[in-house]
Write a protein that holds these residues in place. Structure first.
Motif, mmCIF file in Angstrom:
data_model
loop_
_atom_site.group_PDB
_atom_site.id
_atom_site.type_symbol
_atom_site.label_atom_id
_atom_site.label_comp_id
_atom_site.label_asym_id
_atom_site.label_seq_id
_atom_site.Cartn_x
_atom_site.Cartn_y
_atom_site.Cartn_z
ATOM 1 N N GLY A 1 -3.825 -8.118 3.645
ATOM 2 C CA GLY A 1 -3.614 -7.528 2.321
ATOM 3 C C GLY A 1 -2.874 -6.211 2.404
ATOM 4 N N HIS A 2 -3.265 -5.347 3.375
ATOM 5 C CA HIS A 2 -2.571 -4.068 3.556
ATOM 6 C C HIS A 2 -1.155 -4.278 4.101
ATOM 7 C CE1 HIS A 2 -5.456 -0.924 2.602
ATOM 8 N NE2 HIS A 2 -6.407 -1.695 3.105
ATOM 9 N N THR B 1 -11.903 -2.176 -9.058
ATOM 10 C CA THR B 1 -10.881 -1.447 -8.300
ATOM 11 C C THR B 1 -10.456 -0.132 -8.943
ATOM 12 O OG1 THR B 1 -9.138 -2.717 -9.423
ATOM 13 C CG2 THR B 1 -9.947 -3.583 -7.333
ATOM 14 N N TYR C 1 0.945 -6.890 3.847
ATOM 15 C CA TYR C 1 1.907 -7.502 2.935
ATOM 16 C C TYR C 1 1.718 -7.045 1.480
ATOM 17 C CZ TYR C 1 2.880 -10.628 6.832
ATOM 18 O OH TYR C 1 3.232 -11.135 8.061
ATOM 19 N N SER C 2 0.871 -6.040 1.278
ATOM 20 C CA SER C 2 0.614 -5.495 -0.057
ATOM 21 C C SER C 2 0.158 -6.572 -1.038
ATOM 22 C CB SER C 2 1.890 -4.804 -0.593
ATOM 23 O OG SER C 2 2.255 -3.729 0.246
ATOM 24 N N TRP C 3 -0.669 -7.451 -0.539
ATOM 25 C CA TRP C 3 -1.228 -8.479 -1.409
ATOM 26 C C TRP C 3 -2.275 -7.855 -2.327
ATOM 27 C CZ3 TRP C 3 -2.272 -12.634 2.887
ATOM 28 C CH2 TRP C 3 -1.046 -13.186 3.281
ATOM 29 N N LYS C 4 -2.258 -8.243 -3.568
ATOM 30 C CA LYS C 4 -3.217 -7.753 -4.551
ATOM 31 C C LYS C 4 -4.091 -8.905 -5.031
ATOM 32 C CE LYS C 4 -1.636 -3.516 -4.583
ATOM 33 N NZ LYS C 4 -2.448 -2.397 -4.046
ATOM 34 N N HIS D 1 -8.462 -8.326 4.841
ATOM 35 C CA HIS D 1 -8.228 -6.898 4.641
ATOM 36 C C HIS D 1 -6.906 -6.459 5.292
ATOM 37 C CE1 HIS D 1 -9.377 -2.694 4.001
ATOM 38 N NE2 HIS D 1 -9.018 -2.447 5.249
#
Length: 366
Positions: free
Chosen positions: A130-131, A144, A133-136, A127
């Motif tokens: 992901g925030h 989503t 490094y803006s991983w999707k 979590h």
């Protein structure tokens, strides 16, 4: 919304602090390091937990209402946090007020508190990264975004691909959490039978604890007595032995049931040596050079206190206090001084290590 951003930030900071301090308490090396620095880590952890509970209780209803209109992923995140929060709070409260709960519930609370933490860590890492490094992640749109569920999902008929994804992620998170939990195992069983009745957690106040060879250890009894005496490890078997089966309780919440301990009663030892106490207080010192605790003379002589040298039919492990440790059957484990090498009878009562560092009760009765 600004309020949600602030709550999310405060929640995240407190949660990370809880995890860090909790892991430091779990690992022997870091726990001991903080002890040596004089930092009351347990009190710090509990204080952060109270703040965290306050933040969650203040915001949970408002956040829940806000997320009603959000995608399913956001709702899942909310309920996941809520479940973990409930498990942490309840198990932590039971550990803190453990004197009011039976042993089985206390030990269960310790296990739940540990496993909840380590199973949460993988999700937190994913979590957070992901925030950051803006991983999707390649989640489907129905998860989503506000789109209709596919017919198979709506009818609760998962496709093989969905089942494999869910199963794979679940197994992966369980494996990572389990690996983290046992990476630094501070729970050590004396034997396989011990696994059915609890584990001893090894707590020290120095990382470099004494590793005596039998011929290197001695116990001195001195101070305000009619005479002073010193015995060695090889002297112990010649004194009257007493074997008891008792439950070992730690003030942090865990217990080990039906532990067989063999040793010499302090009263019997002093009688055999012809030593008479001439004061109302006695201090027990550990061979680690740091730890000590004090007692009323009557507590050691009249309440069946033991100098233990065997546990479950075997000699003590080094980390458990070999060659000899003090044990009082009606007191918490912190009164059970490991590697005990001196009993000094004094005019005034000394304030023990944990009474000074952690605010523990001086008598330590269960």
């Amino acid at each position: 919304m600004r309020w949600l951003t602030r709550v999310h930030l405060i929640h995240g900071v407190l949660l990370v602090l809880l995890l860090v301090t909790g892991l430091c308490l779990y690992m022997t090396t870091t726990r001991t390091w903080f002890n040596q620095l004089g930092v009351p880590l347990v009190s710090v952890h509990v204080t952060i937990a109270v703040l965290y509970i306050g933040v969650v209780c203040y915001s949970i209803l408002r956040v829940g209402r806000y997320l009603l209109k959000k995608p399913r992923a956001s709702k899942f995140n909310f309920w996941l946090h809520t479940i973990f929060f409930f498990l942490w709070a309840v198990s932590g409260a039971m550990m803190y007020w453990q004197a009011y709960f039976p042993v089985t519930l206390r030990n269960g609370a310790v296990v739940i508190h540990d496993w909840t933490t380590f199973l949460y860590i993988p999700w937190l890492l994913v979590h957070s990264l992901g925030h950051l490094y803006s991983w999707k992640a390649p989640w489907p749109d129905w998860w989503t975004k506000h789109v209709a569920l596919p017919p198979a999902i709506a009818e609760n008929k998962f496709e093989r691909r969905d089942f494999l994804k869910l199963s794979g992620l679940t197994v992966l998170f369980l494996m990572i959490g389990s690996w983290l939990k046992w990476l630094t195992p501070v729970l050590s069983a004396v034997d396989s039978e011990n696994r059915r009745r609890g584990y001893f957690r090894i707590y020290n106040v120095t990382n470099d604890y004494p590793r005596y060879q039998p011929g290197e250890w001695s116990l001195t009894i001195d101070g305000l007595t009619n005479k002073s005496e010193t015995i060695t490890y090889y002297d112990l078997p010649r004194f009257p032995a007493t074997t008891i089966v008792d439950d070992f309780h730690c003030v942090t919440g865990w217990s080990v049931r039906h532990v067989e301990m063999k040793g010499v009663k302090v009263k019997d030892l002093m009688t055999q040596l012809g030593i008479e106490a001439q004061s109302d207080y006695v201090t027990a010192y550990s061979g680690d050079g740091m730890y000590f605790d004090s007692f009323l003379t009557t507590q050691l002589l009249d309440e069946e206190a033991l100098l233990v040298y065997e546990l479950d039919g075997e000699q003590l492990k080094q980390a458990m206090g070999f060659p000899c440790r003090l044990y009082h059957p009606d007191m918490y484990g912190y009164k059970s001084v490991k590697w005990v090498n001196r009993l000094e009878f004094t005019e005034k009562r000394e304030i023990g290590y944990w009474q000074q560092s952690g605010g523990y009760d001086l008598n330590g009765y269960l």
